[in-house]
Write a protein that holds these residues in place. Structure first.
Motif, short mmCIF file in Angstrom:
data_model
loop_
_atom_site.label_atom_id
_atom_site.label_comp_id
_atom_site.label_asym_id
_atom_site.label_seq_id
_atom_site.Cartn_x
_atom_site.Cartn_y
_atom_site.Cartn_z
N ALA A 26 0.82 -1.34 0.05
CA ALA A 26 0.12 -0.01 0.22
C ALA A 26 0.77 1.22 -0.08
O ALA A 26 0.71 2.14 -0.75
N SER A 27 2.10 1.29 0.95
CA SER A 27 2.97 2.22 0.88
C SER A 27 3.59 2.70 -0.40
O SER A 27 3.59 3.68 -0.84
N ALA A 28 3.92 1.63 -1.08
CA ALA A 28 4.34 1.55 -2.63
C ALA A 28 3.43 2.02 -3.38
O ALA A 28 3.71 2.84 -4.32
N GLY A 29 2.39 1.74 -3.29
CA GLY A 29 1.07 2.04 -4.27
C GLY A 29 0.91 3.68 -3.97
O GLY A 29 0.75 4.28 -4.97
N GLU A 30 0.95 3.96 -2.77
CA GLU A 30 0.79 5.48 -2.48
C GLU A 30 2.01 6.28 -3.29
O GLU A 30 1.75 7.21 -3.76
N GLY A 31 3.20 5.71 -2.93
CA GLY A 31 4.39 6.46 -3.64
C GLY A 31 4.38 6.28 -5.18
O GLY A 31 4.43 7.46 -5.70
N LEU A 32 3.83 5.28 -5.67
CA LEU A 32 3.58 5.23 -7.07
C LEU A 32 2.47 6.27 -7.66
O LEU A 32 2.73 7.09 -8.50
N SER A 33 1.41 6.37 -7.13
CA SER A 33 0.40 7.44 -7.11
C SER A 33 0.92 8.86 -7.20
O SER A 33 0.56 9.59 -7.92
N ALA A 34 1.92 8.91 -5.96
CA ALA A 34 2.43 10.33 -5.86
C ALA A 34 3.12 10.87 -7.18
O ALA A 34 3.12 11.66 -7.58
N GLN A 35 4.13 9.62 -7.49
CA GLN A 35 5.03 9.82 -8.72
C GLN A 35 3.90 10.19 -10.01
O GLN A 35 4.31 11.04 -10.99
N VAL A 36 2.92 9.47 -10.19
CA VAL A 36 2.01 9.43 -11.13
C VAL A 36 1.38 10.82 -11.28
O VAL A 36 1.40 11.51 -12.19
N ALA A 37 1.25 11.38 -10.16
CA ALA A 37 0.45 12.82 -10.13
C ALA A 37 1.53 13.74 -10.39
O ALA A 37 1.14 14.96 -11.08
N ALA A 38 2.70 13.75 -9.94
CA ALA A 38 3.49 14.67 -10.27
C ALA A 38 4.02 14.82 -11.40
O ALA A 38 4.05 15.57 -12.43
N LEU A 39 3.90 13.36 -12.39
CA LEU A 39 4.15 13.29 -13.64
C LEU A 39 3.09 13.97 -14.59
O LEU A 39 3.41 14.51 -15.66
N GLU A 40 1.88 13.80 -14.02
CA GLU A 40 0.78 14.45 -14.55
C GLU A 40 0.77 16.00 -14.55
O GLU A 40 0.53 16.60 -15.56
N ALA A 41 1.11 16.41 -13.51
CA ALA A 41 1.26 18.04 -13.35
C ALA A 41 2.35 18.30 -14.23
O ALA A 41 2.08 19.49 -14.84
N GLN A 42 3.58 17.84 -14.35
CA GLN A 42 4.71 18.25 -15.24
C GLN A 42 4.10 18.00 -16.80
O GLN A 42 4.45 19.03 -17.63
N LEU A 43 3.41 17.24 -16.96
CA LEU A 43 2.72 16.95 -18.50
C LEU A 43 1.91 18.08 -18.89
O LEU A 43 1.77 18.67 -19.69
N ARG A 44 1.10 18.56 -17.74
CA ARG A 44 -0.10 19.77 -17.87
C ARG A 44 0.92 21.03 -18.20
O ARG A 44 0.65 21.60 -18.86
N GLN A 45 1.89 21.17 -17.39
CA GLN A 45 2.73 22.57 -17.54
C GLN A 45 3.39 22.38 -18.72
O GLN A 45 3.36 23.45 -19.24
N ALA A 46 4.00 21.26 -19.20
CA ALA A 46 4.52 21.29 -20.46
C ALA A 46 3.75 21.51 -21.72
O ALA A 46 3.81 22.25 -22.60
N ALA A 47 2.45 20.90 -21.62
CA ALA A 47 1.36 21.19 -22.51
C ALA A 47 1.02 22.80 -22.67
O ALA A 47 0.87 23.61 -23.54
#
Length: 119
Positions: A26-47
């Motif tokens: 679960a902790s690893a899943g939360e970490g992965l979710s945080a990474q995905v959210a950060a990547l999505e934010a970077q992608l939005r910013q790049a777009a």
């Protein structure tokens, strides 16, 4: 009685171990979710940044097109003026060419008159 107690303790230990593994997952899943959210934010910013750059490029190209149109119109005006000027020069040259035979005839007549007067 000891055997059932040992079996129960083993089951509790196994459950705790499985719970720890699940918590780790679960902790690893939360970490992965945080990474995905950060990547999505970077992608939005790049777009958004790409959209802004595309808009700025479109504005610059529009400005350059306007400059080219102004320069083209100026060049067309200069060519038209030069063509008109050349037409005037051509008319003067034509008039001069038309008058040359008469001028040559007058010179010939003047020479003949001078030769006759000298004789």
């Amino acid at each position: 009685a000891a055997a059932p107690l040992a079996a129960l303790e083993a089951r509790v230990a196994a459950a705790e171990s499985a719970g720890g593994a699940a918590a780790g997952a679960a902790s690893a899943g939360e970490g992965l979710s945080a990474q995905v959210a950060a990547l999505e934010a970077q992608l939005r910013q790049a777009a958004e940044s790409a959209g802004e750059r595309r808009g700025a490029l479109r504005d610059e190209m529009t400005r350059l097109l306007g400059d080219v149109q102004v320069a083209t119109a100026g060049l067309e005006d200069r060519v038209t003026a030069a063509t008109g000027s050349l037409a005037g020069v051509e008319a003067q040259v034509s008039a001069l060419a038309e008058g040359l035979p008469a001028l040559v005839a007058r010179l010939d007549a003047a020479e003949a008159a001078g030769a006759a007067a000298a004789a």
